[in-house]
Design an enzyme around this catalytic site. Structure first.
Site, PDB file in Angstrom:
ATOM      1  N   HIS A 263       0.821  -1.211   0.000  1.00 47.76           N
ATOM      2  CA  HIS A 263       0.000   0.000   0.000  1.00 47.76           C
ATOM      3  C   HIS A 263       0.857   1.264   0.000  1.00 47.76           C
ATOM      4  O   HIS A 263       0.391   2.316   0.417  1.00 47.76           O
ATOM      5  CB  HIS A 263      -0.927  -0.002   1.228  1.00 47.76           C
ATOM      6  CG  HIS A 263      -1.984  -1.053   1.141  1.00 47.76           C
ATOM      7  ND1 HIS A 263      -1.914  -2.238   1.832  1.00 47.76           N
ATOM      8  CD2 HIS A 263      -3.120  -1.117   0.415  1.00 47.76           C
ATOM      9  CE1 HIS A 263      -2.975  -2.977   1.541  1.00 47.76           C
ATOM     10  NE2 HIS A 263      -3.721  -2.324   0.685  1.00 47.76           N
TER      11      HIS A 263
ATOM     12  N   LYS B  80      -3.179  -8.907  -6.688  1.00 48.68           N
ATOM     13  CA  LYS B  80      -3.534  -9.986  -7.631  1.00 48.68           C
ATOM     14  C   LYS B  80      -4.687 -10.776  -7.057  1.00 48.68           C
ATOM     15  O   LYS B  80      -4.788 -10.960  -5.840  1.00 48.68           O
ATOM     16  CB  LYS B  80      -2.347 -10.931  -7.839  1.00 48.68           C
ATOM     17  CG  LYS B  80      -2.434 -11.701  -9.130  1.00 48.68           C
ATOM     18  CD  LYS B  80      -2.131 -10.787 -10.291  1.00 48.68           C
ATOM     19  CE  LYS B  80      -1.929 -11.484 -11.590  1.00 48.68           C
ATOM     20  NZ  LYS B  80      -1.304 -10.570 -12.559  1.00 48.68           N
TER      21      LYS B  80
HETATM   22  P1  NAD Z   1      -4.560 -16.034 -21.745  1.00 51.15           P
HETATM   23  O1  NAD Z   1      -5.500 -16.855 -20.957  1.00 51.15           O
HETATM   24  O2  NAD Z   1      -5.119 -15.030 -22.693  1.00 51.15           O
HETATM   25  O3  NAD Z   1      -3.581 -16.969 -22.602  1.00 51.15           O
HETATM   26  C1  NAD Z   1      -2.804 -17.997 -22.093  1.00 51.15           C
HETATM   27  C2  NAD Z   1      -2.565 -18.981 -23.236  1.00 51.15           C
HETATM   28  O4  NAD Z   1      -1.641 -19.967 -22.817  1.00 51.15           O
HETATM   29  C3  NAD Z   1      -3.847 -19.707 -23.668  1.00 51.15           C
HETATM   30  O5  NAD Z   1      -3.966 -19.631 -25.078  1.00 51.15           O
HETATM   31  C4  NAD Z   1      -3.601 -21.132 -23.184  1.00 51.15           C
HETATM   32  O6  NAD Z   1      -4.236 -22.093 -24.016  1.00 51.15           O
HETATM   33  C5  NAD Z   1      -2.095 -21.217 -23.293  1.00 51.15           C
HETATM   34  N1  NAD Z   1      -1.504 -22.281 -22.466  1.00 51.15           N
HETATM   35  C6  NAD Z   1      -1.894 -22.758 -21.263  1.00 51.15           C
HETATM   36  N2  NAD Z   1      -1.071 -23.741 -20.849  1.00 51.15           N
HETATM   37  C7  NAD Z   1      -0.132 -23.876 -21.815  1.00 51.15           C
HETATM   38  C8  NAD Z   1       0.981 -24.713 -21.993  1.00 51.15           C
HETATM   39  N3  NAD Z   1       1.315 -25.626 -21.088  1.00 51.15           N
HETATM   40  N4  NAD Z   1       1.733 -24.576 -23.109  1.00 51.15           N
HETATM   41  C9  NAD Z   1       1.414 -23.645 -24.044  1.00 51.15           C
HETATM   42  N5  NAD Z   1       0.357 -22.829 -23.952  1.00 51.15           N
HETATM   43  C10 NAD Z   1      -0.403 -22.946 -22.844  1.00 51.15           C
HETATM   44  O7  NAD Z   1      -3.577 -15.372 -20.677  1.00 51.15           O
HETATM   45  P2  NAD Z   1      -2.701 -14.080 -20.866  1.00 51.15           P
HETATM   46  O8  NAD Z   1      -3.479 -12.909 -20.399  1.00 51.15           O
HETATM   47  O9  NAD Z   1      -2.104 -14.085 -22.233  1.00 51.15           O
HETATM   48  O10 NAD Z   1      -1.578 -14.324 -19.757  1.00 51.15           O
HETATM   49  C11 NAD Z   1      -0.436 -15.129 -20.022  1.00 51.15           C
HETATM   50  C12 NAD Z   1       0.646 -14.809 -19.014  1.00 51.15           C
HETATM   51  O11 NAD Z   1       0.951 -13.424 -19.070  1.00 51.15           O
HETATM   52  C13 NAD Z   1       0.267 -15.092 -17.547  1.00 51.15           C
HETATM   53  O12 NAD Z   1       1.428 -15.490 -16.858  1.00 51.15           O
HETATM   54  C14 NAD Z   1      -0.174 -13.732 -17.046  1.00 51.15           C
HETATM   55  O13 NAD Z   1      -0.026 -13.613 -15.642  1.00 51.15           O
HETATM   56  C15 NAD Z   1       0.799 -12.849 -17.787  1.00 51.15           C
HETATM   57  N6  NAD Z   1       0.357 -11.447 -17.921  1.00 51.15           N
HETATM   58  C16 NAD Z   1      -0.794 -11.125 -18.531  1.00 51.15           C
HETATM   59  C17 NAD Z   1      -1.167  -9.785 -18.658  1.00 51.15           C
HETATM   60  C18 NAD Z   1      -2.396  -9.353 -19.418  1.00 51.15           C
HETATM   61  O14 NAD Z   1      -2.577  -8.131 -19.618  1.00 51.15           O
HETATM   62  N7  NAD Z   1      -3.243 -10.244 -19.878  1.00 51.15           N
HETATM   63  C19 NAD Z   1      -0.358  -8.795 -18.110  1.00 51.15           C
HETATM   64  C20 NAD Z   1       0.835  -9.158 -17.476  1.00 51.15           C
HETATM   65  C21 NAD Z   1       1.177 -10.497 -17.396  1.00 51.15           C
END
Ligand code: NAD
Length: 485
Positions: free
Chosen positions: A75, A117
């Site tokens: 915070h 988170k």
């Molecule tokens: P998402 O749900 O849109 O996509 C994740 C993808 O990974 C899906 O297509 C899923 O099928 C695939 N997947 C799952 N297990 C897998 C595996 N074993 N091998 C290959 N592909 C696999 O999620 P996202 O928003 O793209 O988030 C992905 C990562 O990025 C996470 O770690 C998240 O914390 C991080 N992240 C996301 C954001 C955001 O703005 N969305 C921001 C910062 C960090």
């Protein structure tokens, strides 16, 4: 410096846990700073965490009890900010780790939020849209009752398994249960554009990944150390995860960076084509057949994990945490590992990759594009005006005036057709998307320069440098509040 006093003595990857992993990285960086131990403990601690369970009615009439979490790590700035993920393995350790990463991430890119988170323990693929809506609304209601959501309190965003649809349900639920708070639109980011979202948010994390990698590859000296040419052109890239982050990062790297996407991994397996894959064609193939496998001209790789070991210049894990461990790290062939996902490389695997001379571009920096543009969305919601609305026409007229003045000064030589073309093309005020993308590009470039400077000054790796930068900025916030000396 002994930062992990509560951790078990045998610190293998599994016993340490995800939060322990993050704290191990924090500890490495803390040793490079001169802040008093108490200040470091406060920065590292997770301030608030809730776990709750609630019932929802499934479409078949049965009742299921769902578990949810929200952690507010720090915070030192308000509100706290961080995504909500829907995944079956969400747990207290994970949300604490991810909320800590959010605090450090926000500090690194100078976004004035503390880290948070949340998560719901479900595999979203096993629920209908109506069920997901009921879960999201009830989860929001629980957060609200516990004062874990609000424009100045805690502001969620999309993460793994959630997107604009869930964010608009969250906003609508807050409208229904809330009062007439003028700023209620700012209680969540990542909303659809028609409902207070900002243009460019959906692809922001992937675009930020692109800017971050481009920045890292722009330093000739750093690339020489890796035996690579500077720039992104024709670099061979493997991407794991074709979701929000992975898809946009890969597409922009291919289309704007001129890189060669040679491997793509998804849940069902992976594909490899050293001559390069078209990301959009792979997505179209997956939509048509239900799988990325059997893509014309590409070789199938049995598992997603195996694809991480493919030869390439840049490996981008963009799916889940903990996919590169001490087990497979020795077999990674990439010169650069760009962490688009949160925590894809365990801290021990990181040691192995560093020893191999791999350039790590750490998650705390690289995937900060999402929260950066969320910040722009939050500002837009609080100011109640679209970015660029007040200035766009003005800029357009100014550009036209300058061109006409130049025309008058060079009257005899200026071609009227050229003038009209210039007015049309150059004399165009910046749109909201232009402003968002340029703010994002500047943020990622500036932060990388800061991290690189710390890296050079302290002679540490990029991850440690990123954590040092975060720790210094958070400690400074506490100092400014007069809490610590
Ligand atoms: P998402 O749900 O849109 O996509 C994740 C993808 O990974 C899906 O297509 C899923 O099928 C695939 N997947 C799952 N297990 C897998 C595996 N074993 N091998 C290959 N592909 C696999 O999620 P996202 O928003 O793209 O988030 C992905 C990562 O990025 C996470 O770690 C998240 O914390 C991080 N992240 C996301 C954001 C955001 O703005 N969305 C921001 C910062 C960090």
């Amino acid at each position: 410096m002994q930062m992990n006093t509560e951790s078990p003595p045998a610190q293998d990857e599994s016993s340490l846990g995800f939060f322990g992993q993050v704290n191990r990285m924090f500890g490495n960086a803390a040793e490079q700073t001169e802040h008093p131990l108490g200040v470091l403990y406060q920065i590292r601690a997770c301030d608030n965490i809730i776990r709750f369970e609630f019932p929802i009615k499934r479409d078949d009439g049965t009742i299921q009890v769902i578990r949810g979490y929200r952690a507010e790590h720090s915070h030192h700035k308000k509100p706290t900010k961080g995504g909500i993920r829907y995944a079956p393995n969400v747990n207290v350790d994970e949300v604490m780790a991810l909320s800590a990463l959010m605090s450090y991430k926000c500090a690194i890119v100078d976004v004035p939020f503390g880290g948070a988170k949340g998560g719901v323990c479900i595999d979203a693929r096993n629920y209908s849209q109506d069920e997901l809506e009921r879960i999201t609304r009830r989860y929001t209601f629980e957060l609200s009752r516990k004062d874990f959501i609000g424009p100045g309190t805690d502001v969620p965003a999309p993460d793994y398994g959630t997107g604009e649809r869930e964010m608009s349900w969250i906003m609508d639920t807050m409208h229904q249960i809330g009062d007439d708070d003028l700023n209620s639109l700012a209680c969540v980011t990542g909303k659809p554009v028609g409902q207070g979202g900002v243009r460019g948010r959906t692809e922001a994390t992937g675009r930020g990944v692109y800017y971050g990698i481009r920045e890292a590859c722009s330093f000739e000296e750093d690339m020489q150390e890796l035996g690579l040419a500077p720039g992104l052109e024709n670099k061979d890239i493997v991407v794991q995860g074709l979701g929000n982050v992975g898809y946009h990062a890969a597409k922009i790297l291919e289309e704007e960076g001129g890189a060669n996407i040679v491997g793509i991994a998804e849940i069902e397996g992976a594909i490899h084509d050293p001559t390069g894959l078209s990301v959009d064609d792979v997505v179209a193939h997956r939509e048509e057949t239900g799988s990325i496998l059997d893509f014309p001209g590409a070789e199938d790789i049995e598992t997603s994990a195996k694809a991480l070991e493919l030869p390439c210049d840049i490996l981008i894990p963009a799916a889940l945490e903990g996919v590169i461990t001490t087990d497979n790290a020795p077999r990674i062939q990439a010169s650069i590992v760009a962490e688009a996902a949160n925590g894809p490389v365990t801290s021990q695997a990181d040691d192995i990759l560093q020893e191999k001379g791999v350039l790590m571009i750490p998650d705390v920096y690289l995937n900060a594009g999402g929260v950066t543009v969320s910040y722009f969305e939050w500002l837009r919601n609080l100011s109640h005006v679209r970015h660029g609305r007040m200035s766009r026409r003005f800029e357009e007229r100014n550009a036209e005036r300058i061109l006409r003045a130049v025309d008058e000064l060079t009257a005899e030589d200026f071609d009227e057709d050229l003038l009209e073309t210039l007015i049309e093309q150059v004399g165009f005020g910046a749109s909201e998307r232009d402003l968002v993308n340029s703010g994002l590009e500047d943020t990622m470039a500036q932060a990388y320069t800061e991290i690189r400077d710390v890296r050079k000054e302290k002679n540490v790796d990029t991850r440690t440098a990123a954590f040092v930068s975060a720790i210094n900025k958070i400690a400074q916030s506490y100092q400014q509040m007069g809490i610590f000396p």
